[in-house]
Design a protein around this motif. Structure first.
Motif, PDB file in Angstrom:
ATOM      1  N   VAL A  52       0.815  -1.218   0.000  1.00 41.55           N
ATOM      2  CA  VAL A  52       0.000   0.000   0.000  1.00 41.55           C
ATOM      3  C   VAL A  52       0.848   1.268   0.000  1.00 41.55           C
ATOM      4  CG1 VAL A  52      -2.045  -1.027   1.065  1.00 41.55           C
ATOM      5  CG2 VAL A  52      -0.218  -0.110   2.525  1.00 41.55           C
ATOM      6  N   ALA A  53       2.165   1.113   0.016  1.00 40.39           N
ATOM      7  CA  ALA A  53       3.041   2.285   0.035  1.00 40.39           C
ATOM      8  C   ALA A  53       4.437   1.838  -0.371  1.00 40.39           C
ATOM      9  CB  ALA A  53       3.048   2.931   1.421  1.00 40.39           C
ATOM     10  N   PHE A  54       5.376   2.769  -0.315  1.00 39.05           N
ATOM     11  CA  PHE A  54       6.757   2.411  -0.626  1.00 39.05           C
ATOM     12  C   PHE A  54       7.710   3.204   0.263  1.00 39.05           C
ATOM     13  CE2 PHE A  54       5.995   6.036  -3.469  1.00 39.05           C
ATOM     14  CZ  PHE A  54       7.157   6.789  -3.323  1.00 39.05           C
ATOM     15  N   GLY A  55       8.913   2.684   0.390  1.00 35.52           N
ATOM     16  CA  GLY A  55      10.000   3.382   1.058  1.00 35.52           C
ATOM     17  C   GLY A  55      11.196   3.442   0.131  1.00 35.52           C
ATOM     18  N   GLY A  56      12.188   4.219   0.512  1.00 35.28           N
ATOM     19  CA  GLY A  56      13.358   4.334  -0.328  1.00 35.28           C
ATOM     20  C   GLY A  56      14.545   4.989   0.350  1.00 35.28           C
ATOM     21  N   TRP A  57      14.367   5.427   1.603  1.00 34.83           N
ATOM     22  CA  TRP A  57      15.514   5.923   2.359  1.00 34.83           C
ATOM     23  C   TRP A  57      16.472   4.761   2.596  1.00 34.83           C
ATOM     24  CZ3 TRP A  57      17.134  10.684   3.463  1.00 34.83           C
ATOM     25  CH2 TRP A  57      18.075  10.885   4.466  1.00 34.83           C
ATOM     26  N   SER A  58      17.721   5.084   2.804  1.00 34.66           N
ATOM     27  CA  SER A  58      18.721   4.043   3.063  1.00 34.66           C
ATOM     28  C   SER A  58      18.437   3.339   4.387  1.00 34.66           C
ATOM     29  CB  SER A  58      20.105   4.682   3.133  1.00 34.66           C
ATOM     30  OG  SER A  58      20.141   5.626   4.203  1.00 34.66           O
ATOM     31  N   ILE A  59      19.053   2.171   4.575  1.00 31.71           N
ATOM     32  CA  ILE A  59      19.094   1.560   5.907  1.00 31.71           C
ATOM     33  C   ILE A  59      20.129   2.360   6.686  1.00 31.71           C
ATOM     34  CG2 ILE A  59      19.627  -0.507   7.226  1.00 31.71           C
ATOM     35  CD1 ILE A  59      18.698  -2.165   4.863  1.00 31.71           C
ATOM     36  N   ASP A  60      19.639   3.187   7.575  1.00 31.08           N
ATOM     37  CA  ASP A  60      20.421   4.271   8.174  1.00 31.08           C
ATOM     38  C   ASP A  60      20.473   4.069   9.689  1.00 31.08           C
ATOM     39  OD1 ASP A  60      21.564   6.656   8.928  1.00 31.08           O
ATOM     40  OD2 ASP A  60      19.936   7.927   8.201  1.00 31.08           O
ATOM     41  N   LEU A  61      21.529   3.431  10.162  1.00 26.82           N
ATOM     42  CA  LEU A  61      21.720   3.205  11.593  1.00 26.82           C
ATOM     43  C   LEU A  61      22.865   4.069  12.108  1.00 26.82           C
ATOM     44  CD1 LEU A  61      21.275  -0.678  11.801  1.00 26.82           C
ATOM     45  CD2 LEU A  61      19.550   1.125  12.019  1.00 26.82           C
ATOM     46  N   HIS A  62      22.796   4.424  13.388  1.00 26.77           N
ATOM     47  CA  HIS A  62      23.748   5.352  13.985  1.00 26.77           C
ATOM     48  C   HIS A  62      24.470   4.683  15.143  1.00 26.77           C
ATOM     49  CE1 HIS A  62      21.179   9.065  12.581  1.00 26.77           C
ATOM     50  NE2 HIS A  62      21.360   8.170  11.627  1.00 26.77           N
ATOM     51  N   PRO A  63      25.692   5.124  15.460  1.00 29.32           N
ATOM     52  CA  PRO A  63      26.405   4.544  16.605  1.00 29.32           C
ATOM     53  C   PRO A  63      25.666   4.809  17.908  1.00 29.32           C
ATOM     54  CG  PRO A  63      27.555   6.485  15.766  1.00 29.32           C
ATOM     55  CD  PRO A  63      26.488   6.154  14.775  1.00 29.32           C
ATOM     56  N   GLY A  64      25.672   3.810  18.789  1.00 35.73           N
ATOM     57  CA  GLY A  64      24.919   3.920  20.033  1.00 35.73           C
ATOM     58  C   GLY A  64      25.344   5.089  20.897  1.00 35.73           C
ATOM     59  N   ASP A  65      26.605   5.490  20.819  1.00 35.34           N
ATOM     60  CA  ASP A  65      27.101   6.594  21.644  1.00 35.34           C
ATOM     61  C   ASP A  65      26.886   7.952  20.992  1.00 35.34           C
ATOM     62  OD1 ASP A  65      28.077   4.934  23.747  1.00 35.34           O
ATOM     63  OD2 ASP A  65      29.778   4.398  22.482  1.00 35.34           O
ATOM     64  N   GLY A  66      26.287   7.971  19.812  1.00 37.20           N
ATOM     65  CA  GLY A  66      25.929   9.216  19.159  1.00 37.20           C
ATOM     66  C   GLY A  66      27.104  10.140  18.979  1.00 37.20           C
ATOM     67  N   VAL A  67      26.932  11.398  19.403  1.00 34.49           N
ATOM     68  CA  VAL A  67      27.947  12.416  19.200  1.00 34.49           C
ATOM     69  C   VAL A  67      29.219  12.144  20.003  1.00 34.49           C
ATOM     70  CG1 VAL A  67      27.210  13.975  21.043  1.00 34.49           C
ATOM     71  CG2 VAL A  67      28.160  14.927  18.917  1.00 34.49           C
ATOM     72  N   PHE A  68      29.141  11.266  20.991  1.00 36.17           N
ATOM     73  CA  PHE A  68      30.318  10.918  21.795  1.00 36.17           C
ATOM     74  C   PHE A  68      31.118   9.772  21.179  1.00 36.17           C
ATOM     75  CE2 PHE A  68      27.401  12.820  24.926  1.00 36.17           C
ATOM     76  CZ  PHE A  68      28.220  13.847  25.390  1.00 36.17           C
ATOM     77  N   SER A  69      30.647   9.254  20.058  1.00 35.18           N
ATOM     78  CA  SER A  69      31.342   8.150  19.390  1.00 35.18           C
ATOM     79  C   SER A  69      32.409   8.686  18.449  1.00 35.18           C
ATOM     80  CB  SER A  69      30.349   7.296  18.601  1.00 35.18           C
ATOM     81  OG  SER A  69      31.017   6.330  17.826  1.00 35.18           O
ATOM     82  N   GLU A  70      33.462   7.919  18.281  1.00 32.46           N
ATOM     83  CA  GLU A  70      34.482   8.257  17.292  1.00 32.46           C
ATOM     84  C   GLU A  70      34.089   7.772  15.897  1.00 32.46           C
ATOM     85  OE1 GLU A  70      38.223   6.816  18.614  1.00 32.46           O
ATOM     86  OE2 GLU A  70      38.337   8.167  20.341  1.00 32.46           O
ATOM     87  N   LYS A  71      33.028   7.000  15.827  1.00 29.32           N
ATOM     88  CA  LYS A  71      32.538   6.496  14.545  1.00 29.32           C
ATOM     89  C   LYS A  71      31.804   7.602  13.786  1.00 29.32           C
ATOM     90  CE  LYS A  71      33.742   2.180  15.393  1.00 29.32           C
ATOM     91  NZ  LYS A  71      34.720   1.451  14.550  1.00 29.32           N
TER      92      LYS A  71
END
Length: 758
Positions: free
Chosen positions: A327-346
């Motif tokens: 009934v719909a569609f998506g198209g954004w990437s599979i977009d995951l972020h590091p658990g430590d967020g802004v405190f991560s070096e990743k």
């Protein structure tokens, strides 16, 4: 005067509100669910716990709206979400192309308040659910802090668009929070410990140039970002708002119950960032800047995900799996972020794109154990990995429209959300959505009620595309370019163009297709050749004897060579586009996606367009003209290019094209709907991006409609809307409609996707 005698206790005022459909949550998903249901005839209560609508897109958070187009940074051509969210974005473009979030608030409020069937309740938080039995909700109870009033919202159908899923939680709906292991669904990208189990929150800030020096004294809780934030050197005086999306925290917290704690940590970071910009001495250009705005509530990414009868997983996205109940569609990437967020070096995110858009099934939009509860927005039935793609706002809004129309059919059929599927009504829902302009990839729908299907159509001209005239603009070929053209089955025509050699060299050309028709990832090469180029003027022919088995888009590619110049054309045509093998770091596009072997992601090149005024087509000629702009396209329900243009276009030389729609007998006409080209490739971000124009250039601005007696039925001047729906109070009896259109731009032929007449 009013005097109240002392009492032991008192009760708040309680109002009972009855409606056909209760939508809890006034973000984009809730807004679109409410509007779509209301326009179908349902009485809707829209309950929002904030003073404005829009959720993360509102002035309280100020995140830009994105979906399948991904900042034009992926291979999803013509993939912007349609229907009500498109209507909202087109309105915002016209009224607010500069991206003022306050004005966007007013646009959303205006859209909702115009709907007579919607009762809007702002500042009203749901805190209790009453049930008829274990799996049926009878009412939700909310409290408005502004008028000290409790509301009991009674209905047969409910939709939770609240972001955290308060209705689903209180009603006992099955849900998940955190990340599944790779073993559960075979998802190879199931995150490791460095990514954690949840995406965090963000708070943004805006700055302003006052024209004179401004000092800044930070609050005592401001963080020293140069010591605490590994990527502090990425901060600069020019970035503000959601360009700093990576100021994120909370991925290792309870993102529901720890939200206030997360907010305080984000405030410490934001005020610390501003202190660093103003007082570190590294940004003298910030001397006149002041801190104009800081968010007071965090923008949430992830919390609960509720279980439906189907859970979307990584493979649905990457493999573009088909579902009979799409009934719909998506198209954004599979977009995951590091658990430590802004405190991560990743890096702040790790985006993995699929080769095209993917279907979203209806079974993911209702609760598997609460019989009358829909879901829309980021809380739908998806794994943590798949949620990384389905969570974005334009997709959420698109799902809201699907749910609102599904609720209408449930009321018509007197069935539950689940029964709409089990009793085989999905085909009706898909057709109903298609009539509303709601695109579902790889789903064919017909509309026998549309009177144009029983008419003959005549026109003053039809575009036969044989060439695009050059504009005298010659540019160095410093990146590879492809001319994307809709080609019919059979032999591929040769494409001829003139090039200038700055010195003797060789140039590589290719012809490519997509391995899946309807995708725009050129991963199949059918011809490849090296051509000698001499200093001065050269003629280049890109050709092949290859015969297409089916209609599809073809990429004519000229590879990068800085010793060569190519000529562009000012002509822009619906369904014809140039794309470039270029990068867009904002969405992890580095020209090519090179995925590790063990995460279940495809590797491929990115070929993406450029925003106007750039991204012009090449100047070229064809050995055989392209005839993909037929009148028959006007009878279809697909209102965007897919494997073909799906549009009628007039000749480039026809300044006042005319359409004559004729029937053998007089027809009773009450509704006329005309669908122009809204440039589905442009993402139309709602804030921060200053768009090049306030009216989509393919949109016809001046047109008129006449009956068989040449009497004026309707006319419009200065139009900016891409869908015009005329509802006549008195039915029009006629055996002919004449639509006269005026070309808006000299270099853009008039085009239409569809005409619907009822």
């Amino acid at each position: 005067m009013f005097i109240e005698e002392p009492s032991v206790s008192r009760e708040l005022k309680l109002l009972e509100i009855a409606s056909d459909f209760v939508v809890v949550g006034g973000g984009l998903a809730g807004v679109c669910a409410a509007i779509s249901a209301a326009r179908s005839g349902l009485k809707v209560s829209l309950v929002q716990d904030r003073p404005v609508l829009g959720g993360n897109s509102s002035s309280e958070v100020r995140l830009w709206i994105l979906g399948a187009t991904s900042h034009m940074g992926n291979n999803n051509r013509w993939a912007r979400e349609s229907g009500i969210i498109n209507e909202i974005m087109i309105e915002n473009l016209f009224s607010n192309k500069e991206g003022n979030p306050i004005i966007f608030d007013s646009i959303l409020l205006d859209k909702v308040k115009k709907e007579e069937n919607i009762s809007l309740f702002l500042n009203t938080s749901v805190y209790h659910v009453d049930k008829l039995d274990n799996d049926t909700i009878s009412s939700v109870i909310g409290y408005c802090s502004q008028n000290e009033t409790k509301y009991a919202f009674n209905s047969k159908l409910f939709c939770d668009c609240s972001g955290d899923g308060i209705v689903g939680f209180l009603s006992g709906a099955a849900f998940r929070m955190g990340a599944e292991s790779s073993d559960e669904f075979g998802e190879q990208f199931a995150p490791s410990s460095e990514y954690g189990e949840l995406l965090g929150h963000s708070i943004y800030f805006y700055s302003k140039d006052t024209g004179s020096p401004v000092k800044y004294n930070p609050p005592s809780f401001a963080l020293d970002v140069s010591k605490e934030i590994p990527r502090y050197k990425s901060f600069n005086s020019k970035d503000f708002g959601c360009r700093l999306w990576w100021i994120e925290y909370g991925g290792r917290k309870d993102t529901v119950h720890d939200t206030e704690e997360i907010k305080w940590e984000l405030w410490k970071i934001v005020y610390g960032v501003w202190n660093h910009i103003k007082n570190s001495g590294e940004f003298p250009e910030a001397e006149n800047l002041t801190l104009e705005w800081v968010g007071t509530i965090p923008g949430k990414r992830e919390s609960r995900r509720f279980e439906g009868d189907y859970m979307i997983v990584q493979q649905d996205i990457v493999e573009q799996r088909k579902h009979d109940d799409a009934v719909a569609f998506g198209g954004w990437s599979i977009d995951l972020h590091p658990g430590d967020g802004v405190f991560s070096e990743k890096p702040g995110c790790n985006q993995w794109h699929s080769k095209g858009i993917y279907q979203i099934p209806y079974r993911s939009l209702y609760s598997k154990n609460i019989s009358n509860l829909f879901f829309a927005g980021r809380i739908i039935s998806a794994s943590h990995v798949a949620f990384g793609s389905t969570r974005v706002m334009a997709t959420s809004a698109f799902l809201g429209q699907a749910v609102g129309n599904a609720a209408y059919l449930c009321m018509q059929k007197n069935c539950s959300p689940k029964e709409l599927y089990t009793l085989n009504h999905i085909g009706e829902l898909q057709s109903y959505l298609a009539k509303k302009g709601h695109f579902i990839p790889d789903v064919e729908s017909t509309d026998n009620d549309n009177l144009i299907n029983h008419a003959t159509i005549e026109t003053s001209s039809v575009l036969q595309l044989s060439s695009l005239q050059g504009n005298g603009e010659w540019n160095i070929l410093d990146e590879s370019i492809a001319q994307l053209l809709p080609i019919k089955s059979g032999k591929i025509p040769d494409l001829k163009l003139s090039i200038l050699g700055l010195k003797d060299t060789e140039i590589e050309v290719e012809i490519r297709l997509s391995s899946k028709i309807g995708n725009f990832t050129p991963d199949v090469t059918i011809a490849k050749k090296s051509h000698k180029v001499f200093t001065g003027s050269n003629e280049l022919v890109i050709g092949s004897d290859y015969k297409l088995d089916a209609d599809q888009y073809v990429f004519y590619i000229i590879h990068k060579n800085t010793n060569v110049k190519v000529e562009y054309s000012d002509i822009r045509i619906t369904g014809v586009l140039s794309v470039f093998n270029t990068i867009n770091v904002a969405v992890s596009n580095y020209g090519k996606q090179e995925a590790p072997d063990n995460i279940g992601i495809d590797s491929f090149e990115f070929w993406v367009p450029k925003r106007r005024p750039e991204g012009k087509n090449l100047a070229f000629s064809l050995s055989e003209p392209i005839s993909s702009f037929e009148l028959s396209n006007l009878k279809g329900l697909v209102q965007r290019p897919t494997f073909q243009t799906n549009a009628w276009a007039a000749s480039l030389f026809d300044d006042s094209p005319e359409l004559r729609i004729k029937w053998d007998q007089k027809q009773s006409i009450q509704v006329l709907k005309i669908c122009f080209d809204p440039d589905w490739d442009h993402p139309l971000e709602s804030v921060l991006i200053n768009h090049p124009e306030s009216i989509i250039p393919f949109c016809v601005q001046d047109f008129s409609v006449y009956d068989d007696q040449n009497r004026l039925v309707f006319e419009k001047a200065g139009n900016y809307e891409t869908v015009i729906e005329l509802n006549l109070q008195t039915p029009l009896l006629t055996n002919e409609l004449v639509i006269r259109l005026s070309k808006t731009h000299h270099h853009i032929p008039v085009s239409l996707f569809s005409i619907q007449i009822y």
